[in-house]
Write a protein that holds these residues in place. Structure first.
Motif, PDB file in Angstrom:
ATOM      1  N   TYR A 113       0.848  -1.191   0.000  1.00  0.00           N
ATOM      2  CA  TYR A 113       0.000   0.000   0.000  1.00  0.00           C
ATOM      3  C   TYR A 113       0.883   1.240   0.000  1.00  0.00           C
ATOM      4  CZ  TYR A 113      -3.896  -3.053   1.331  1.00  0.00           C
ATOM      5  OH  TYR A 113      -4.844  -4.041   1.365  1.00  0.00           O
ATOM      6  N   GLU A 114       0.389   2.285  -0.643  1.00  0.00           N
ATOM      7  CA  GLU A 114       1.124   3.543  -0.639  1.00  0.00           C
ATOM      8  C   GLU A 114       1.044   4.232   0.721  1.00  0.00           C
ATOM      9  OE1 GLU A 114       3.050   4.619  -3.006  1.00  0.00           O
ATOM     10  OE2 GLU A 114       2.550   2.889  -4.270  1.00  0.00           O
ATOM     11  N   ASN A 115      -0.031   3.975   1.437  1.00  0.00           N
ATOM     12  CA  ASN A 115      -0.247   4.640   2.718  1.00  0.00           C
ATOM     13  C   ASN A 115      -1.016   3.694   3.632  1.00  0.00           C
ATOM     14  OD1 ASN A 115      -0.187   6.614   4.638  1.00  0.00           O
ATOM     15  ND2 ASN A 115      -1.584   8.020   3.608  1.00  0.00           N
ATOM     16  N   VAL A 116      -0.585   3.567   4.882  1.00  0.00           N
ATOM     17  CA  VAL A 116      -1.250   2.709   5.865  1.00  0.00           C
ATOM     18  C   VAL A 116      -1.561   3.547   7.101  1.00  0.00           C
ATOM     19  CG1 VAL A 116      -1.081   0.658   7.315  1.00  0.00           C
ATOM     20  CG2 VAL A 116      -0.045   0.656   5.038  1.00  0.00           C
ATOM     21  N   ILE A 117      -2.816   3.513   7.528  1.00  0.00           N
ATOM     22  CA  ILE A 117      -3.243   4.274   8.703  1.00  0.00           C
ATOM     23  C   ILE A 117      -3.914   3.324   9.691  1.00  0.00           C
ATOM     24  CG2 ILE A 117      -4.696   6.132   9.590  1.00  0.00           C
ATOM     25  CD1 ILE A 117      -4.511   7.483   6.883  1.00  0.00           C
ATOM     26  N   PHE A 118      -3.403   3.283  10.911  1.00  0.00           N
ATOM     27  CA  PHE A 118      -4.028   2.521  11.989  1.00  0.00           C
ATOM     28  C   PHE A 118      -4.895   3.472  12.815  1.00  0.00           C
ATOM     29  CE2 PHE A 118       0.045   0.333  11.209  1.00  0.00           C
ATOM     30  CZ  PHE A 118      -0.432  -0.924  10.868  1.00  0.00           C
ATOM     31  N   VAL A 119      -6.080   3.018  13.175  1.00  0.00           N
ATOM     32  CA  VAL A 119      -6.986   3.820  13.997  1.00  0.00           C
ATOM     33  C   VAL A 119      -7.248   3.059  15.292  1.00  0.00           C
ATOM     34  CG1 VAL A 119      -9.204   5.005  14.132  1.00  0.00           C
ATOM     35  CG2 VAL A 119      -8.076   4.721  11.910  1.00  0.00           C
ATOM     36  N   SER A 120      -6.959   3.684  16.423  1.00  0.00           N
ATOM     37  CA  SER A 120      -7.167   3.015  17.706  1.00  0.00           C
ATOM     38  C   SER A 120      -7.590   4.021  18.764  1.00  0.00           C
ATOM     39  CB  SER A 120      -5.897   2.282  18.160  1.00  0.00           C
ATOM     40  OG  SER A 120      -4.891   3.208  18.507  1.00  0.00           O
ATOM     41  N   ARG A 121      -8.030   3.483  19.877  1.00  0.00           N
ATOM     42  CA  ARG A 121      -8.473   4.296  21.011  1.00  0.00           C
ATOM     43  C   ARG A 121      -7.494   4.101  22.165  1.00  0.00           C
ATOM     44  NH1 ARG A 121     -14.320   3.525  24.098  1.00  0.00           N
ATOM     45  NH2 ARG A 121     -13.928   4.936  25.859  1.00  0.00           N
ATOM     46  N   THR A 122      -6.915   5.176  22.647  1.00  0.00           N
ATOM     47  CA  THR A 122      -5.956   5.106  23.741  1.00  0.00           C
ATOM     48  C   THR A 122      -6.689   4.942  25.070  1.00  0.00           C
ATOM     49  OG1 THR A 122      -4.390   6.502  22.539  1.00  0.00           O
ATOM     50  CG2 THR A 122      -4.078   6.307  24.914  1.00  0.00           C
ATOM     51  N   SER A 123      -6.249   3.969  25.853  1.00  0.00           N
ATOM     52  CA  SER A 123      -6.869   3.701  27.152  1.00  0.00           C
ATOM     53  C   SER A 123      -5.811   3.124  28.083  1.00  0.00           C
ATOM     54  CB  SER A 123      -8.049   2.730  26.996  1.00  0.00           C
ATOM     55  OG  SER A 123      -7.611   1.510  26.413  1.00  0.00           O
ATOM     56  N   TYR A 124      -6.229   2.730  29.264  1.00  0.00           N
ATOM     57  CA  TYR A 124      -5.302   2.151  30.235  1.00  0.00           C
ATOM     58  C   TYR A 124      -5.168   0.649  30.007  1.00  0.00           C
ATOM     59  CZ  TYR A 124      -5.698   6.607  32.672  1.00  0.00           C
ATOM     60  OH  TYR A 124      -5.665   7.942  32.986  1.00  0.00           O
ATOM     61  N   ASP A 125      -3.986   0.119  30.321  1.00  0.00           N
ATOM     62  CA  ASP A 125      -3.706  -1.299  30.104  1.00  0.00           C
ATOM     63  C   ASP A 125      -2.911  -1.834  31.294  1.00  0.00           C
ATOM     64  OD1 ASP A 125      -3.507  -3.506  27.726  1.00  0.00           O
ATOM     65  OD2 ASP A 125      -1.678  -3.522  28.937  1.00  0.00           O
ATOM     66  N   PRO A 126      -3.245  -3.028  31.798  1.00  0.00           N
ATOM     67  CA  PRO A 126      -2.560  -3.544  32.993  1.00  0.00           C
ATOM     68  C   PRO A 126      -1.116  -3.961  32.763  1.00  0.00           C
ATOM     69  CG  PRO A 126      -4.104  -5.162  32.131  1.00  0.00           C
ATOM     70  CD  PRO A 126      -4.355  -3.895  31.375  1.00  0.00           C
TER      71      PRO A 126
END
Length: 228
Positions: A113-126
């Protein structure tokens, strides 16, 4: 008090909950972005033809942002844009795989791919302290580095909201990825922040926003081993 029973193994356990606690609606007191602000922020995300958008969360805020990104893409006339959710990527030996990572921290996609975008939600993790694109990619797609992150922990106790060694491993694994990310700080009420661009920088900025507006409290279980 209301009568509430929960299954616990082969028996039922009664819970005593005050009416006041049931009536309270607990949600972070974070200023929310307007639809206009969200659209303006997404308009600054670098886009192109032959692009992959990979949603790393099934949460409603992430779904909303992916839909808005698709609307922007359509309005600008980009072609060959694919949108996928969290899934297993081709293994390293795949002849069709395309590595967007480095030799020591590979991340293979099914095609170039010419461009790759990841979309995520930042939260707390143990384990990592915080969850976002670097930690999710490590957990799902970089098994060797995930093992290194697990072995780097200082104790077996959860460490949400703490900048700990597993976080450093996750950031190191994402530093050389040829991709971008859109990190969200959001609650059930709406979206409070959007940070895009370099994966590690966007994640750090989202963490800064999250920690400035929220707190996390951990009650550790108390136990004792008594020998006779």
């Amino acid at each position: 008090m209301p009568e509430i029973w929960l299954k616990y193994g082969t028996t039922d356990v009664a819970l005593d909950i005050k009416f006041g606690n049931l009536l309270a609606q607990v949600c972070p007191d974070i200023p929310l972005m307007s639809d206009e602000d969200i659209a303006a922020t997404l308009g600054n995300v670098a886009m192109s033809n032959n692009m992959l958008i990979l949603a790393l969360s099934r949460s409603k805020p992430v779904q909303r942002i992916v839909q808005m990104l698709q609307a922007v893409i359509q309005s600008r006339g980009f072609e060959g844009v694919h949108v996928n959710g969290v899934r297993k990527l081709p293994i390293m030996e795949s002849n069709e795989g395309f590595n967007v990572g480095s030799h020591d921290c590979p991340l293979f996609l099914g095609r170039r791919y010419e461009n790759v975008i990841f979309v995520s939600r930042t939260s707390y993790d143990p384990l990592f302290g915080f969850s976002g694109t670097p930690t999710i990619l490590l957990r799902y797609y970089m098994q060797d580095r995930m093992l290194a992150a697990f072995e780097s922990r200082r104790s077996n106790l959860p460490t949400p909201g703490v900048d700990c060694p597993p976080m450093a491993v996750a950031l190191s694994a994402s530093e050389k990825l040829s991709a971008a990310s859109v990190e969200l700080v959001a609650s059930n009420s709406g979206i409070s922040g959007i940070y895009s661009g370099n994966i590690c920088d966007g994640f750090r900025n989202a963490i800064q926003k999250l920690t400035s507006a929220t707190t996390v409290e951990v009650d550790y279980a108390k136990s004792a081993i008594v020998g006779g």
